[in-house]
Design a protein around this motif. Structure first.
Motif, PDB file in Angstrom:
ATOM      1  N   ALA A 107      17.231  16.060  16.643  1.00  0.00           N
ATOM      2  CA  ALA A 107      18.296  17.034  16.365  1.00  0.00           C
ATOM      3  C   ALA A 107      18.060  18.408  16.976  1.00  0.00           C
ATOM      4  CB  ALA A 107      18.481  17.174  14.848  1.00  0.00           C
ATOM      5  N   SER A 108      16.936  18.641  17.628  1.00  0.00           N
ATOM      6  CA  SER A 108      16.642  19.951  18.199  1.00  0.00           C
ATOM      7  C   SER A 108      17.458  20.202  19.467  1.00  0.00           C
ATOM      8  CB  SER A 108      15.155  20.048  18.536  1.00  0.00           C
ATOM      9  OG  SER A 108      14.361  19.873  17.388  1.00  0.00           O
ATOM     10  N   ILE A 109      17.804  21.460  19.700  1.00  0.00           N
ATOM     11  CA  ILE A 109      18.534  21.816  20.914  1.00  0.00           C
ATOM     12  C   ILE A 109      17.663  21.589  22.144  1.00  0.00           C
ATOM     13  CG2 ILE A 109      19.677  23.720  22.140  1.00  0.00           C
ATOM     14  CD1 ILE A 109      20.529  24.833  19.453  1.00  0.00           C
ATOM     15  N   ALA A 110      16.342  21.620  21.957  1.00  0.00           N
ATOM     16  CA  ALA A 110      15.440  21.329  23.067  1.00  0.00           C
ATOM     17  C   ALA A 110      15.684  19.927  23.629  1.00  0.00           C
ATOM     18  CB  ALA A 110      13.986  21.461  22.616  1.00  0.00           C
ATOM     19  N   MET A 111      16.167  19.014  22.783  1.00  0.00           N
ATOM     20  CA  MET A 111      16.478  17.664  23.244  1.00  0.00           C
ATOM     21  C   MET A 111      17.718  17.673  24.147  1.00  0.00           C
ATOM     22  SD  MET A 111      14.021  15.961  21.954  1.00  0.00           S
ATOM     23  CE  MET A 111      13.040  17.460  22.116  1.00  0.00           C
TER      24      MET A 111
ATOM     25  N   TYR B  15      19.036  23.095   3.347  1.00  0.00           N
ATOM     26  CA  TYR B  15      19.541  23.886   4.466  1.00  0.00           C
ATOM     27  C   TYR B  15      18.856  23.457   5.760  1.00  0.00           C
ATOM     28  CZ  TYR B  15      20.264  28.072   7.385  1.00  0.00           C
ATOM     29  OH  TYR B  15      20.562  28.934   8.407  1.00  0.00           O
ATOM     30  N   PHE B  16      19.653  23.263   6.797  1.00  0.00           N
ATOM     31  CA  PHE B  16      19.133  22.907   8.117  1.00  0.00           C
ATOM     32  C   PHE B  16      19.525  23.984   9.118  1.00  0.00           C
ATOM     33  CE2 PHE B  16      19.787  18.994   5.805  1.00  0.00           C
ATOM     34  CZ  PHE B  16      18.669  18.240   6.092  1.00  0.00           C
ATOM     35  N   TYR B  17      18.532  24.459   9.874  1.00  0.00           N
ATOM     36  CA  TYR B  17      18.826  25.364  10.982  1.00  0.00           C
ATOM     37  C   TYR B  17      18.428  24.659  12.264  1.00  0.00           C
ATOM     38  CZ  TYR B  17      19.451  29.445  13.876  1.00  0.00           C
ATOM     39  OH  TYR B  17      19.904  30.286  14.845  1.00  0.00           O
ATOM     40  N   ILE B  18      19.400  24.503  13.168  1.00  0.00           N
ATOM     41  CA  ILE B  18      19.174  23.799  14.418  1.00  0.00           C
ATOM     42  C   ILE B  18      19.013  24.815  15.532  1.00  0.00           C
ATOM     43  CG2 ILE B  18      19.980  21.978  15.950  1.00  0.00           C
ATOM     44  CD1 ILE B  18      19.495  21.126  13.028  1.00  0.00           C
ATOM     45  N   GLY B  19      17.767  25.077  15.904  1.00  0.00           N
ATOM     46  CA  GLY B  19      17.467  25.968  17.008  1.00  0.00           C
ATOM     47  C   GLY B  19      16.823  25.183  18.142  1.00  0.00           C
TER      48      GLY B  19
ATOM     49  N   ALA C 178      26.077  13.223  18.583  1.00  0.00           N
ATOM     50  CA  ALA C 178      26.077  11.924  17.897  1.00  0.00           C
ATOM     51  C   ALA C 178      24.687  11.592  17.358  1.00  0.00           C
ATOM     52  CB  ALA C 178      26.560  10.832  18.847  1.00  0.00           C
ATOM     53  N   GLY C 179      23.660  11.776  18.183  1.00  0.00           N
ATOM     54  CA  GLY C 179      22.305  11.472  17.737  1.00  0.00           C
ATOM     55  C   GLY C 179      21.814  12.417  16.665  1.00  0.00           C
ATOM     56  N   ALA C 180      22.072  13.724  16.854  1.00  0.00           N
ATOM     57  CA  ALA C 180      21.643  14.716  15.876  1.00  0.00           C
ATOM     58  C   ALA C 180      22.338  14.497  14.542  1.00  0.00           C
ATOM     59  CB  ALA C 180      21.925  16.126  16.403  1.00  0.00           C
ATOM     60  N   ALA C 181      23.633  14.176  14.571  1.00  0.00           N
ATOM     61  CA  ALA C 181      24.391  13.959  13.335  1.00  0.00           C
ATOM     62  C   ALA C 181      23.840  12.773  12.554  1.00  0.00           C
ATOM     63  CB  ALA C 181      25.864  13.749  13.663  1.00  0.00           C
ATOM     64  N   GLN C 182      23.518  11.688  13.256  1.00  0.00           N
ATOM     65  CA  GLN C 182      22.976  10.518  12.580  1.00  0.00           C
ATOM     66  C   GLN C 182      21.628  10.842  11.938  1.00  0.00           C
ATOM     67  OE1 GLN C 182      24.839   7.854  12.397  1.00  0.00           O
ATOM     68  NE2 GLN C 182      23.433   6.452  11.344  1.00  0.00           N
ATOM     69  N   ALA C 183      20.779  11.563  12.659  1.00  0.00           N
ATOM     70  CA  ALA C 183      19.473  11.930  12.123  1.00  0.00           C
ATOM     71  C   ALA C 183      19.615  12.879  10.933  1.00  0.00           C
ATOM     72  CB  ALA C 183      18.629  12.572  13.220  1.00  0.00           C
TER      73      ALA C 183
END
Length: 408
Positions: free
Chosen positions: A279-283, A232-236, A317-322
């Motif tokens: 993949a962080s929203i901070a990025m 499970y991944f949570y992207i905050g 695109a970057g987050a999906a690849q990671a």
């Protein structure tokens, strides 16, 4: 079973057993928690169904069901007629059986939620900030609880069974990334927020990593589609995650298992970096700020980010690849059935991200692996707060509790 001094079926006796449980930790007897877990999973069950599923004798199941009904945790449903013999009476969870509070402490906001025994949200408060400060966070939690409890009846308030705190471990290490004064963030190193809040509460307080708690919310309240093993991944503000094995949240000996944000993945330049750095929203916030765009709406309006521009496309695109690399890497260790992705983002963005991950996985060499199905989470933006509330629920009323920090 202990019955206390009050009459066995009286509200006073039920409340006494609710908080005392059947052992010193306040947890229900294992068979009782097994029954409650099955009823939660199936919606409602008759005694004969539970006896068949558990292998317990009909007499044992009857005693357990009667105790749980006396404790106001189960309620009778309409009899099922049309079968041979006596009509069976399904039992369902009583929404008023217990209440739970969840506190999420994030890098950009805090949330406080009150749920009932079914997981329905009864009340929710949110507080946004530039960075989390211990004193203000405790004040938000205590004042918020006072407000929430003031909206309950006296009988409901007595059935609050615990509070769970979902927060990043070692929060003080994120001072630079969170853009916070180091001296403020360093206060977290010397502050035991669970003990601070426990001192003001007459029910147990629990603590767990925020992303692991979100994973627990997906397990307890989500629609897992029958999957018993999933990553499970949570992207905050920062990316994190958790692991479910054999239908149970796996925290490991320190509660930090599934620290997926720290997983090595290829960076934009091809060099190894951590998932959290891509993949962080901070990025995404950083990219928008570099263009001179004020990005506070990423934290204050997670249901609708509005029109963001090309930065969102590049971030997805970057987050999906990671994330694709992280999923493939995790699959080389555990044969997961599913990879679940949720986060503090609009549903449309989450859908785009998951679609992009599915495409990206197809570009990675997965020979020798059985890759999991990639799907969206079903709890949504409040998964961490709901996961916090699920901590006392899981620990005291369900089977498969995880490693969490609890007050003595």
């Amino acid at each position: 079973m202990e019955t206390g001094i009050a009459r066995h079926g009286s509200p006073e006796a039920a409340e006494s057993r609710l908080h005392r449980g059947t052992n010193q930790s306040g947890m229900r007897d294992h068979n009782e928690r097994l029954v409650l877990s099955l009823v939660r999973q199936h919606g409602s069950l008759a005694k004969s169904d539970i006896a068949r599923m558990t292998g317990l004798s009909a007499q044992t199941v009857s005693v357990i069901m009667r105790e749980l009904e006396d404790d106001r945790l189960l309620v009778r449903q309409a009899p099922l007629r049309g079968r041979i013999g006596q009509p069976s009476i399904p039992m369902a969870l009583n929404p008023e059986g217990a209440f739970f509070i969840g506190l999420k402490i994030g890098r950009r906001s805090a949330e406080l939620v009150l749920i009932d025994f079914l997981g329905n949200v009864r009340s929710m408060l949110q507080h946004s900030y530039r960075y989390p400060a211990p004193r203000e966070t405790v004040e938000f939690a205590l004042s918020g609880m006072t407000r929430m409890r003031g909206e309950l009846t006296q009988a409901q308030d007595k059935r609050i069974a615990g509070l769970g705190i979902a927060m990043p471990f070692e929060l003080w290490n994120w001072a630079d990334t969170a853009g916070a004064p180091r001296e403020i963030m360093d206060e977290w190193r010397h502050r035991d927020i669970r003990s601070d809040i426990q001192a003001q509460c007459d029910f147990p307080v629990y603590l767990q990593n925020d992303a692991t708690s979100a994973c627990g919310a997906e397990l307890v309240f989500g629609q897992a589609g029958g999957a018993r093993d999933f990553v499970y991944f949570y992207i905050g503000a920062f990316a994190g995650g958790g692991i479910v094995l054999n239908g149970r949240l796996f925290g490991g000996p320190t509660g930090n298992a599934g620290a997926l944000g720290s997983m090595p993945v290829p960076g934009p330049d091809g060099k190894p970096t951590q998932l959290i750095d891509v993949a962080s929203i901070a990025m995404l916030e950083k990219a928008l700020n570099a263009r001179g765009v004020e990005a506070s709406h990423l934290w204050t309006s997670p249901e609708d980010w509005g029109e963001i521009g090309p930065e969102l496309d590049l971030w997805i695109a970057g987050a999906a690849q990671a994330l694709a690399y992280a999923i493939v890497a995790a699959s080389s260790v555990i044969d997961f059935e599913a990879a679940v992705i949720d986060g503090w983002m609009p549903l449309s963005v989450r859908g785009r991200l998951v679609d992009a991950v599915r495409v990206a996985i197809g570009t990675i060499d997965g020979e020798g692996l059985k890759l999991p199905a990639v799907r969206e989470g079903t709890v949504g933006i409040h998964a961490r707060a709901l996961g916090g509330a699920s901590l006392p629920l899981s620990e005291r009323f369900l089977i498969g509790s995880t490693t969490i920090s609890r007050s003595a």
